[in-house]
Design a protein around this motif. Structure first.
Motif, short mmCIF file in Angstrom:
data_model
loop_
_atom_site.label_atom_id
_atom_site.label_comp_id
_atom_site.label_asym_id
_atom_site.label_seq_id
_atom_site.Cartn_x
_atom_site.Cartn_y
_atom_site.Cartn_z
N GLY A 30 56.87 2.66 16.20
CA GLY A 30 56.64 1.00 15.86
C GLY A 30 55.96 0.19 16.69
N THR A 31 56.38 -0.84 16.85
CA THR A 31 55.73 -1.95 18.04
C THR A 31 56.23 -1.64 19.12
N TRP A 32 55.42 -0.73 19.95
CA TRP A 32 55.91 -0.32 21.23
C TRP A 32 55.48 -1.01 22.62
N ILE A 33 54.77 -2.22 22.21
CA ILE A 33 54.12 -2.93 23.21
C ILE A 33 53.89 -4.23 22.93
N SER A 34 54.17 -5.42 23.46
CA SER A 34 53.59 -6.62 23.13
C SER A 34 53.54 -7.45 24.51
N ALA A 35 52.61 -8.36 24.49
CA ALA A 35 52.60 -9.46 25.54
C ALA A 35 52.62 -11.10 24.99
N GLU A 36 53.13 -11.92 25.64
CA GLU A 36 53.14 -13.11 25.03
C GLU A 36 53.18 -14.18 26.25
N ARG A 37 52.46 -15.39 26.18
CA ARG A 37 52.37 -16.31 27.15
C ARG A 37 53.75 -17.16 26.88
N SER A 38 54.28 -17.62 28.19
CA SER A 38 55.35 -18.47 28.08
C SER A 38 55.24 -19.75 27.42
N ASP A 40 51.69 -22.38 24.82
CA ASP A 40 50.84 -21.88 24.19
C ASP A 40 49.65 -22.42 25.12
N ASP A 41 48.40 -21.82 24.80
CA ASP A 41 47.29 -22.16 25.84
C ASP A 41 46.94 -23.80 25.79
N PHE A 42 46.93 -24.36 24.62
CA PHE A 42 46.76 -25.83 24.52
C PHE A 42 48.04 -26.58 23.75
N SER A 43 48.36 -27.81 24.08
CA SER A 43 49.31 -28.57 23.21
C SER A 43 48.55 -29.91 22.71
N GLU A 44 48.89 -30.26 21.62
CA GLU A 44 47.96 -31.21 20.99
C GLU A 44 49.11 -32.41 20.83
N HIS A 45 48.42 -33.71 21.26
CA HIS A 45 49.09 -34.91 21.54
C HIS A 45 48.11 -35.76 20.59
N VAL A 46 49.27 -36.36 19.61
CA VAL A 46 48.67 -37.23 18.72
C VAL A 46 49.17 -38.86 19.11
N GLU A 56 45.38 -28.65 28.08
CA GLU A 56 45.38 -27.36 28.19
C GLU A 56 46.48 -26.84 29.51
N SER A 57 47.21 -25.86 29.10
CA SER A 57 48.17 -25.52 29.88
C SER A 57 47.62 -24.73 30.96
N ASN A 58 48.28 -25.00 32.19
CA ASN A 58 47.77 -23.96 33.48
C ASN A 58 49.16 -23.12 33.65
N ASN A 59 50.07 -22.83 32.80
CA ASN A 59 51.04 -22.04 32.99
C ASN A 59 50.60 -20.74 32.36
N PHE A 60 50.26 -19.82 33.17
CA PHE A 60 49.80 -18.29 32.87
C PHE A 60 50.96 -17.45 32.59
N THR A 61 52.44 -17.84 32.92
CA THR A 61 53.25 -17.02 32.81
C THR A 61 53.58 -16.24 31.45
N SER A 107 47.37 -8.31 32.54
CA SER A 107 47.93 -7.94 33.71
C SER A 107 49.14 -9.15 33.99
N ALA A 108 49.93 -8.44 34.77
CA ALA A 108 51.27 -9.35 35.30
C ALA A 108 51.73 -8.48 36.33
N SER A 109 52.40 -9.58 37.22
CA SER A 109 53.16 -8.90 38.59
C SER A 109 54.41 -9.64 38.50
#
Length: 110
Positions: A30-38, A40-46, A56-61, A107-109
């Protein structure tokens, strides 16, 4: 094909998880591997008048999750790494997907 839409294929054998330089084997079905950022890359403000701005998010975790069979030869290696957590050791992991032209590398550490 009449509509000239290319057919693409995906081969899970072209995806490797490398932890501390060791290719992890014995993946579960099945789905044996996945990667997800903490975040979103961008957030919208109205604004109040409907003007839209993107931040733009600078959180790359993020998090890499994978599943192995209980008979995986990698279990012993990963168990040994988990013991290093007690020493607050930094462990590196890389996902390499060769299914795309040029490949995708995550990649991650920790």
């Amino acid at each position: 094909m009449a509509n000239n839409v290319p057919v693409r294929t995906y081969d899970s054998k072209e995806v490797n998880l490398v932890v501390e330089g060791v290719v992890i084997t014995g993946h579960a079905e099945g789905t044996w591997i996945s990667a997800e950022r903490s975040e979103d890359d961008f957030s919208e403000h109205v604004g109040a008048h409907g003007e839209v701005a993107l931040a733009e998010s600078n959180n790359f975790t993020g998090e890499i999750t994978f599943s192995l069979d209980c008979t995986s030869p990698s279990n012993e290696f990963l168990y040994g790494l988990s013991r290093r957590r007690l020493d607050r050791a930094i462990i590196s992991a890389v996902i390499v997907d060769a299914n795309t032209h040029g490949g995708i590398r995550i990649s991650a550490s920790q």
